[in-house]
Write an enzyme that holds these catalytic residues in place. Structure first.
Site, PDB file in Angstrom:
ATOM      1  N   PHE A 123      26.712  45.087  31.590  1.00 15.85           N
ATOM      2  CA  PHE A 123      26.635  43.737  32.154  1.00 15.85           C
ATOM      3  C   PHE A 123      27.057  43.807  33.621  1.00 15.85           C
ATOM      4  O   PHE A 123      27.994  43.143  34.054  1.00 15.85           O
ATOM      5  CB  PHE A 123      27.480  42.744  31.365  1.00 15.85           C
ATOM      6  CG  PHE A 123      26.917  41.343  31.419  1.00 15.85           C
ATOM      7  CD1 PHE A 123      25.821  41.006  30.645  1.00 15.85           C
ATOM      8  CD2 PHE A 123      27.453  40.386  32.250  1.00 15.85           C
ATOM      9  CE1 PHE A 123      25.266  39.729  30.703  1.00 15.85           C
ATOM     10  CE2 PHE A 123      26.908  39.108  32.319  1.00 15.85           C
ATOM     11  CZ  PHE A 123      25.818  38.777  31.543  1.00 15.85           C
TER      12      PHE A 123
ATOM     13  N   HIS B 222      30.326  46.324  40.344  1.00 14.10           N
ATOM     14  CA  HIS B 222      29.864  47.651  39.938  1.00 14.10           C
ATOM     15  C   HIS B 222      28.991  48.272  41.028  1.00 14.10           C
ATOM     16  O   HIS B 222      29.086  49.469  41.306  1.00 14.10           O
ATOM     17  CB  HIS B 222      29.055  47.562  38.636  1.00 14.10           C
ATOM     18  CG  HIS B 222      29.836  47.103  37.452  1.00 14.10           C
ATOM     19  ND1 HIS B 222      29.728  45.834  36.937  1.00 14.10           N
ATOM     20  CD2 HIS B 222      30.752  47.739  36.678  1.00 14.10           C
ATOM     21  CE1 HIS B 222      30.518  45.706  35.889  1.00 14.10           C
ATOM     22  NE2 HIS B 222      31.159  46.848  35.707  1.00 14.10           N
TER      23      HIS B 222
ATOM     24  N   LYS C  47      39.928  48.691  41.338  1.00 11.21           N
ATOM     25  CA  LYS C  47      41.361  48.393  41.290  1.00 11.21           C
ATOM     26  C   LYS C  47      41.659  47.022  40.694  1.00 11.21           C
ATOM     27  O   LYS C  47      42.830  46.676  40.546  1.00 11.21           O
ATOM     28  CB  LYS C  47      41.970  48.516  42.682  1.00 11.21           C
ATOM     29  CG  LYS C  47      42.084  49.955  43.160  1.00 11.21           C
ATOM     30  CD  LYS C  47      42.853  50.023  44.479  1.00 11.21           C
ATOM     31  CE  LYS C  47      43.009  51.453  44.957  1.00 11.21           C
ATOM     32  NZ  LYS C  47      43.735  51.515  46.248  1.00 11.21           N
TER      33      LYS C  47
ATOM     34  N   SER D 114      33.834  39.897  37.481  1.00 10.18           N
ATOM     35  CA  SER D 114      34.081  40.464  36.162  1.00 10.18           C
ATOM     36  C   SER D 114      32.928  40.091  35.250  1.00 10.18           C
ATOM     37  O   SER D 114      32.367  38.986  35.358  1.00 10.18           O
ATOM     38  CB  SER D 114      35.393  39.928  35.581  1.00 10.18           C
ATOM     39  OG  SER D 114      35.524  40.264  34.210  1.00 10.18           O
ATOM     40  N   SER D 115      32.580  40.986  34.342  1.00  8.26           N
ATOM     41  CA  SER D 115      31.542  40.676  33.357  1.00  8.26           C
ATOM     42  C   SER D 115      31.940  39.478  32.506  1.00  8.26           C
ATOM     43  O   SER D 115      31.084  38.735  32.013  1.00  8.26           O
ATOM     44  CB  SER D 115      31.283  41.899  32.470  1.00  8.26           C
ATOM     45  OG  SER D 115      30.890  43.015  33.248  1.00  8.26           O
ATOM     46  N   ARG D 116      33.235  39.277  32.328  1.00  6.09           N
ATOM     47  CA  ARG D 116      33.715  38.165  31.500  1.00  6.09           C
ATOM     48  C   ARG D 116      33.488  36.810  32.165  1.00  6.09           C
ATOM     49  O   ARG D 116      33.526  35.778  31.484  1.00  6.09           O
ATOM     50  CB  ARG D 116      35.200  38.346  31.184  1.00  6.09           C
ATOM     51  CG  ARG D 116      35.498  39.583  30.347  1.00  6.09           C
ATOM     52  CD  ARG D 116      37.003  39.793  30.187  1.00  6.09           C
ATOM     53  NE  ARG D 116      37.299  41.060  29.529  1.00  6.09           N
ATOM     54  CZ  ARG D 116      37.383  41.243  28.226  1.00  6.09           C
ATOM     55  NH1 ARG D 116      37.187  40.219  27.421  1.00  6.09           N
ATOM     56  NH2 ARG D 116      37.659  42.424  27.722  1.00  6.09           N
TER      57      ARG D 116
END
Length: 285
Positions: A32, A37, A149, A186-188
């Site tokens: 995701f 990334h 990080k 964040s993927s979340r």
């Protein structure tokens, strides 16, 4: 771009590259993928001759089965992003490939770095991280490995893990990528409503306020933590998991706010758990 699903294919290609004198960079992910990334890929490409990315949602690091089941997946989009960023090889294993005999009954620990933060609030999480990383490193055999990080404790643990076991891998930490408003990518975040995304900005606001208080000369960590906590308490949608001020190298508690400092927060926004941090360097008086 090469896509491999079994370790032998990855090893064969890596060995071929190494025989040509190429240095291998590796970015392990759970998929995701987003611009955070992509930044890791860019950092990897700038340092290594060949870039390998793995995409694997690791069941061993989830202490909540429901969290694992809800983890977002977008393999097609992930592969498109990797190709657009000029990744050389994507390793796309399934659970049976990584754990052919099931998740092994072995516990990997670095006790001095697992006394606080996510190691306490997510028991078993980092044991699962170290397990999968050890396997991925074996399959990919990189010269460099890149970690964000935002997951600061994870970065420290993997760096120490490689040092302790003499893995010939340079572990490189990359700065957190944020939205224009400061939210750590964040993927979340995909599971947050627009209202929840607005509320989640208080996490970064709290960290920045803590940073400002420390640089203004406050030396008492308890006082800074109270000021930071007040920001988070202003929202009824935020449920605090932890708020810590620690030594950024050892993760030990600080009595005086000097030296290398980590400000770290984990909090639930609705059902979604988010983490963020800042590191500071304060002259020792």
């Amino acid at each position: 771009m090469i896509v491999c699903k079994i370790p032998e294919e990855v090893l064969d290609q890596v060995r071929l590259w190494k025989a040509q004198g190429k240095r291998i960079g590796f970015v392990p992910t759970m998929g995701f993928l987003h611009e955070g990334h992509a930044y890791l890929f860019e950092e990897c490409i700038s340092k290594a001759d060949k870039t390998v990315v793995s995409i694997f949602v690791n069941p061993a690091q989830f202490n909540d089965p429901e969290d694992y089941a809800k983890y977002p997946v977008n393999t097609e989009g992930d592969l498109k992003l990797c190709e657009s960023k000029k990744v050389d090889l994507v390793f796309l294993p399934d659970k049976e490939t990584i754990y052919p005999d099931g998740i092994p009954d072995i516990v990997l620990k670095i006790p001095n770095l697992m006394k606080s933060l996510c190691a306490v609030s997510r028991p078993g999480h980092f044991e699962g991280v170290l397990l999968v990383i050890s396997r991925l490193f074996h399959f990919v055999q990189p010269d460099f490995a890149f970690f964000g990080k935002k997951d600061y404790q994870q970065y420290l643990l993997i760096r120490e893990f490689c040092n302790t076991l003499a893995f010939p891998i340079e572990v490189i930490g990359c700065e957190t990528v944020r939205s224009s408003q400061g939210l750590a990518l964040s993927s979340r975040n995909s599971r947050l409503s627009e209202t929840e995304k607005e509320e989640s900005l208080l996490i970064y606001r709290s960290l920045k306020l803590g940073e400002n208080q420390i640089f203004s000369g406050i030396k008492n960590p308890l006082l800074v933590k109270e000021i930071m906590k007040d920001v988070l308490d202003s929202s009824s949608k935020i449920r605090l998991d932890y708020l810590e001020i620690l030594n950024a190298d050892t993760l030990d508690p600080l009595e005086v706010l000097e030296g290398e400092i980590l400000l770290a927060i984990a909090a639930f926004i609705g059902p979604v758990r988010l983490i963020d941090n800042l590191t500071l360097s304060v002259p020792i008086s």
